[in-house]
Design a protein around this motif. Sequence first.
Motif, mmCIF file in Angstrom:
data_model
loop_
_atom_site.group_PDB
_atom_site.id
_atom_site.type_symbol
_atom_site.label_atom_id
_atom_site.label_comp_id
_atom_site.label_asym_id
_atom_site.label_seq_id
_atom_site.Cartn_x
_atom_site.Cartn_y
_atom_site.Cartn_z
ATOM 1 N N ARG A 1 -7.256 -7.260 0.877
ATOM 2 C CA ARG A 1 -7.209 -6.219 -0.162
ATOM 3 C C ARG A 1 -6.548 -6.801 -1.405
ATOM 4 N N SER B 1 0.815 -1.224 0.000
ATOM 5 C CA SER B 1 0.000 0.000 0.000
ATOM 6 C C SER B 1 0.846 1.272 0.000
ATOM 7 N N ARG C 1 -1.355 -3.292 -7.715
ATOM 8 C CA ARG C 1 -0.075 -2.650 -7.413
ATOM 9 C C ARG C 1 1.095 -3.472 -7.938
ATOM 10 N N ASP D 1 -6.488 -4.844 -4.783
ATOM 11 C CA ASP D 1 -5.575 -3.694 -4.763
ATOM 12 C C ASP D 1 -4.122 -4.144 -4.834
ATOM 13 N N ASP D 2 -3.780 -5.199 -4.086
ATOM 14 C CA ASP D 2 -2.395 -5.665 -4.092
ATOM 15 C C ASP D 2 -2.001 -6.214 -5.458
#
Length: 535
Positions: A131, A108, A138, A134-135
């Motif tokens: 998450r 994050s 990324r 999202d990870d």
Amino acid sequence: MTIIPKYLIIEILKFTNNLPNYLLFMNKISLVCWEWYHIAQKIRNHRISISNRRNYHVLLDLENKHGLQIDLALNSRFINIYYDETINQNQAKSVEEHIESLELHDLSILHKPLRHLPSLKELEITIRTSRLDDDIQRINHLFPNVSQLPSVRKLNLIFLTSMNRNRVSLTHFTESLMKLPNLEELFLSKGSMDGPFITDLQVIGSQYLPKLKNLYLQGIKVSLPHLNEFILQTKQLKTLYLGHIGLEDIRANLDPLFENSLANSSLESISVRDNTMVSLSSLIKLINGNQYLKSLIYKGDIGKIQAKNLDPLSNRNLKSLILEGNTNKTYICNIPWAAPSSLVSFRINHPNQISNVNQFHPKCQTLIISLTKDHISSGSLMGINLPELKSLEIIRIDDKQSLLELYKFIFANPQINHLHIDICKYWDTEVWKQLFINQQLPSLTKLSINDISIISEISLFTQQEYLQFLIQLVNLKQFNYINIQHPIVQTLLDQQTFLVDQLNEAISNNYLYLNSFRISSLRFDNILKNKFIHY
């Protein structure tokens, strides 16, 4: 004067871990003379960790970074420095060229693609399933083109699971991490709580990671058919480690895996530590079926043993075999052999095994025996003839007969260099002196007795014997490793000041010969520490 060989100086300097002092020290010694300059230049694999501003700036200012191997941990304390555009980019690039290991434990905090790391070999990433989307996004953003990471050989994905989301599909990583062109080692492990269920493992095996050699699964759940398919498709796989994995079908066991994919693979090393049951017959099918196999470790639940119905073992390439149940019971002694093995370690639990050890295990270098009345009869060890035997491990000595049996066996096998005893219930100083001090067995350099549990009450005499025995051992200048744990009574030891001083003197005079010295007293810790002897 003692002259230390140059190669030892080089090895010693590699262990220096205080970065600023190390770099300053190396720069200074390289200026002493031409010989020291060459010594400094020969240190090629000094590993340095960067996780804070201080170490990073020391490296930025260092002109000669030759030979450095840098481990970088991008955490909340360091991330702003890493992305700081005011830092001289040429200096930053000179550091990044030596980064070989990268740890990302909080995705994050990463909002920009990573800079080019041409020497990166190891990559460790922590992924939180709470998450997950999202990870994954990324990761794809951090590594937009993994073909620019040709040197990465090892990938470790650590999964932190949440209660509401515990399934992870590896197809999420097929556009990034699973396209690493030269990846050889893949670790999938849990970080805390229950491990996640990893899906689509078979897809990775069939379409990605063409150079994968080692797979490690720790604490995660998998589909047994998918794991089977993955192993069959990954022809180049050499090492498989399964540690406490869970199966999608809780009623299943690992028999199909052992009998099918593992037995028909070219795996050379298999290690399984699990609560899932495997039958002994399936283990034998694996051993006999896979002629590439050199090492097999299984620690878990093994079904009922019926030795008369087992096929004999015929694998001549296997060098290491450890089969243990959940109660630490060893099953190898129950398996018959059809031909001479290549095992370098063998455990004898029953006298019936002694007659077979010469015929079927001639390459054995480590022999493990329990010297009790129930296991070994008088004179039975003398029938063992193993020319390559180097290490003898005794599980237990109960009485004088057992001790004399050991005495005769070691004296008949002077090539043994390591004697290890777990529990010694009988102690006779005169026998030990005859064996180690009077007989002079020059090959024996390591002596370890973990527990001297003398039933009789400890007296002043036994304390004296113990200290005198240690003094004589040290003064022999023969043993580089001594570990003898005796139930010392401190108040009685305090009365032996003369012998304590003698032992201190013996250590001081012979410290160059001692690498490790362990006894059941803190009284000697200071001198051992000062002489750099492990204790």
